[in-house]
Design a protein around this motif. Structure first.
Motif, PDB file in Angstrom:
ATOM      1  N   GLY A 151       0.812  -1.206   0.000  1.00  0.00           N
ATOM      2  CA  GLY A 151       0.000   0.000   0.000  1.00  0.00           C
ATOM      3  C   GLY A 151       0.847   1.257   0.000  1.00  0.00           C
ATOM      4  O   GLY A 151       0.589   2.200  -0.754  1.00  0.00           O
ATOM      5  N   LEU A 152       1.872   1.280   0.836  1.00  0.00           N
ATOM      6  CA  LEU A 152       2.724   2.466   0.933  1.00  0.00           C
ATOM      7  C   LEU A 152       3.516   2.694  -0.354  1.00  0.00           C
ATOM      8  O   LEU A 152       3.692   3.838  -0.787  1.00  0.00           O
ATOM      9  CB  LEU A 152       3.678   2.328   2.115  1.00  0.00           C
ATOM     10  N   ALA A 153       4.001   1.637  -0.970  1.00  0.00           N
ATOM     11  CA  ALA A 153       4.728   1.778  -2.229  1.00  0.00           C
ATOM     12  C   ALA A 153       3.819   2.320  -3.321  1.00  0.00           C
ATOM     13  O   ALA A 153       4.227   3.178  -4.118  1.00  0.00           O
ATOM     14  CB  ALA A 153       5.329   0.433  -2.649  1.00  0.00           C
ATOM     15  N   SER A 154       2.581   1.851  -3.356  1.00  0.00           N
ATOM     16  CA  SER A 154       1.617   2.347  -4.345  1.00  0.00           C
ATOM     17  C   SER A 154       1.390   3.840  -4.164  1.00  0.00           C
ATOM     18  O   SER A 154       1.357   4.605  -5.143  1.00  0.00           O
ATOM     19  CB  SER A 154       0.286   1.593  -4.216  1.00  0.00           C
ATOM     20  N   ALA A 155       1.230   4.262  -2.909  1.00  0.00           N
ATOM     21  CA  ALA A 155       1.032   5.684  -2.631  1.00  0.00           C
ATOM     22  C   ALA A 155       2.275   6.487  -2.997  1.00  0.00           C
ATOM     23  O   ALA A 155       2.183   7.609  -3.511  1.00  0.00           O
ATOM     24  CB  ALA A 155       0.687   5.874  -1.157  1.00  0.00           C
ATOM     25  N   SER A 156       3.456   5.924  -2.746  1.00  0.00           N
ATOM     26  CA  SER A 156       4.705   6.614  -3.068  1.00  0.00           C
ATOM     27  C   SER A 156       4.854   6.797  -4.574  1.00  0.00           C
ATOM     28  O   SER A 156       5.291   7.865  -5.041  1.00  0.00           O
ATOM     29  CB  SER A 156       5.895   5.826  -2.511  1.00  0.00           C
ATOM     30  N   TYR A 157       4.495   5.782  -5.357  1.00  0.00           N
ATOM     31  CA  TYR A 157       4.559   5.904  -6.812  1.00  0.00           C
ATOM     32  C   TYR A 157       3.576   6.958  -7.318  1.00  0.00           C
ATOM     33  O   TYR A 157       3.891   7.734  -8.227  1.00  0.00           O
ATOM     34  CB  TYR A 157       4.283   4.555  -7.472  1.00  0.00           C
ATOM     35  N   ALA A 158       2.386   6.970  -6.714  1.00  0.00           N
ATOM     36  CA  ALA A 158       1.397   7.983  -7.100  1.00  0.00           C
ATOM     37  C   ALA A 158       1.908   9.382  -6.780  1.00  0.00           C
ATOM     38  O   ALA A 158       1.743  10.315  -7.575  1.00  0.00           O
ATOM     39  CB  ALA A 158       0.072   7.721  -6.388  1.00  0.00           C
ATOM     40  N   LEU A 159       2.524   9.521  -5.631  1.00  0.00           N
ATOM     41  CA  LEU A 159       3.074  10.817  -5.241  1.00  0.00           C
ATOM     42  C   LEU A 159       4.216  11.228  -6.165  1.00  0.00           C
ATOM     43  O   LEU A 159       4.359  12.408  -6.513  1.00  0.00           O
ATOM     44  CB  LEU A 159       3.563  10.746  -3.792  1.00  0.00           C
ATOM     45  N   ALA A 160       5.024  10.257  -6.595  1.00  0.00           N
ATOM     46  CA  ALA A 160       6.126  10.557  -7.514  1.00  0.00           C
ATOM     47  C   ALA A 160       5.609  11.033  -8.864  1.00  0.00           C
ATOM     48  O   ALA A 160       6.187  11.950  -9.475  1.00  0.00           O
ATOM     49  CB  ALA A 160       6.999   9.317  -7.696  1.00  0.00           C
ATOM     50  N   LEU A 161       4.524  10.423  -9.335  1.00  0.00           N
ATOM     51  CA  LEU A 161       3.942  10.866 -10.596  1.00  0.00           C
ATOM     52  C   LEU A 161       3.432  12.298 -10.500  1.00  0.00           C
ATOM     53  O   LEU A 161       3.445  13.042 -11.483  1.00  0.00           O
ATOM     54  CB  LEU A 161       2.789   9.921 -10.991  1.00  0.00           C
ATOM     55  N   TRP A 162       2.965  12.661  -9.310  1.00  0.00           N
ATOM     56  CA  TRP A 162       2.503  14.036  -9.103  1.00  0.00           C
ATOM     57  C   TRP A 162       3.670  15.001  -8.921  1.00  0.00           C
ATOM     58  O   TRP A 162       3.686  16.088  -9.506  1.00  0.00           O
ATOM     59  CB  TRP A 162       1.597  14.090  -7.880  1.00  0.00           C
ATOM     60  N   ALA A 163       4.666  14.612  -8.132  1.00  0.00           N
ATOM     61  CA  ALA A 163       5.751  15.532  -7.778  1.00  0.00           C
ATOM     62  C   ALA A 163       6.744  15.718  -8.927  1.00  0.00           C
ATOM     63  O   ALA A 163       7.159  16.835  -9.217  1.00  0.00           O
ATOM     64  CB  ALA A 163       6.484  15.025  -6.542  1.00  0.00           C
ATOM     65  N   ARG A 164       7.182  14.600  -9.533  1.00  0.00           N
ATOM     66  CA  ARG A 164       8.137  14.618 -10.641  1.00  0.00           C
ATOM     67  C   ARG A 164       9.462  15.283 -10.269  1.00  0.00           C
ATOM     68  O   ARG A 164      10.196  15.734 -11.145  1.00  0.00           O
ATOM     69  CB  ARG A 164       7.530  15.312 -11.870  1.00  0.00           C
ATOM     70  N   SER A 165       9.747  15.363  -9.003  1.00  0.00           N
ATOM     71  CA  SER A 165      10.977  16.003  -8.550  1.00  0.00           C
ATOM     72  C   SER A 165      11.403  15.377  -7.245  1.00  0.00           C
ATOM     73  O   SER A 165      10.571  15.173  -6.342  1.00  0.00           O
ATOM     74  CB  SER A 165      10.752  17.509  -8.372  1.00  0.00           C
ATOM     75  N   GLU A 166      12.696  15.070  -7.125  1.00  0.00           N
ATOM     76  CA  GLU A 166      13.209  14.491  -5.884  1.00  0.00           C
ATOM     77  C   GLU A 166      13.047  15.453  -4.708  1.00  0.00           C
ATOM     78  O   GLU A 166      12.753  15.032  -3.587  1.00  0.00           O
ATOM     79  CB  GLU A 166      14.681  14.110  -6.023  1.00  0.00           C
TER      80      GLU A 166
END
Length: 253
Positions: A151-166
């Motif tokens: 669940g947490l990894a899925s949320a992290s990937y979703a957040l990465a798609l939104w953020a697009r920046s480290e």
């Protein structure tokens, strides 16, 4: 069948990439091992306050496995940011692969890495500190933590798609990860906390995951925390996976 094949292809691609650079797996494992070595004696000294006959290693070890799951899965999105920058996601968009397979394959890789790290940590605790967990409980606890990590990894990937920046991703995750860890009772059980802090911790679903894992390590399968923690963990993981899947669908539409 196509979905399973596509998921398998993404899984093996991600796993091979991980195996080519295993240093991050070892880095993710080193901190919990240090906690086990350096913090374990402190937990041992307060074991009488946790109840008669309490094994401090059965208190600390499952919590450290959850720590691996929390940080490893929450920061999985950094790989996604690098893939976005390298054009990997763009190339996968034009393939006929199902968008959900692009997520599930990555999440399965994260679960496998977590399980390997968890077993290594438990072996260290068994060899160095005479930890003797219930075998069935150990398997159930690792599976429970793997579900949490999915669940947490899925949320992290979703957040990465939104953020697009480290930078953006790091600021968001750092502001979330530390409170979640402290309010999960990973370092010390929340039973030692003052009443007001226990109330706040009860709102954190991962605190119940920690308590469920500790009960499973003891082989206390009748403990209400096992059922409550398992149900809550599964529900939160399902919600986060759905969020991640929808993020992938929107991104790759």
């Amino acid at each position: 069948m196509n979905f399973l094949r596509e998921t398998g292809l993404i899984f093996w691609s991600q796993l091979r990439m991980q195996l080519r650079n295993p240093v991050w797996v070892m880095i993710g494992l080193s901190q919990p091992v240090l906690y086990l070595v350096l913090f374990g004696p402190l937990v041992k000294s307060i074991a009488p306050a946790l109840g008669p006959g309490t094994d401090p290693w059965k208190v600390l070890t499952p919590a450290l496995v959850i720590q691996i799951g929390l940080f490893g899965s929450m920061f999985a999105g950094f790989v996604m940011v690098s893939e976005l920058r390298a054009g990997v996601i763009e190339r996968q968009r034009v393939t006929p692969a199902r968008r959900s397979a692009l997520l599930v394959g990555r999440v399965l890789k994260d679960m496998v890495v977590l399980i390997v790290q968890a077993l290594v940590l438990v072996v260290v605790a068994m060899v160095a500190f005479s930890l003797r967990p219930n075998v069935l409980g150990l398997a159930a606890a690792v599976l429970l933590i793997a579900v949490m990590a999915a669940g947490l990894a899925s949320a992290s990937y979703a957040l990465a798609l939104w953020a697009r920046s480290e930078d953006t991703l790091a600021s968001v995750l750092n502001s979330l990860s530390v409170p979640i860890m402290l309010l999960s009772g990973i370092l010390l059980p929340m039973s030692l906390a003052p009443h007001w802090l226990r109330i706040i911790a009860d709102i954190n679903p991962f605190e119940h995951t920690v308590e469920a894992a500790r009960a499973l390590f003891r082989g206390d399968f009748g403990n209400v925390q096992v059922y409550w923690g398992t149900g809550l963990t599964a529900a939160v993981a399902l919600v986060l996976i759905v969020i991640g899947a929808r993020s992938f669908a929107r991104e790759n539409a």
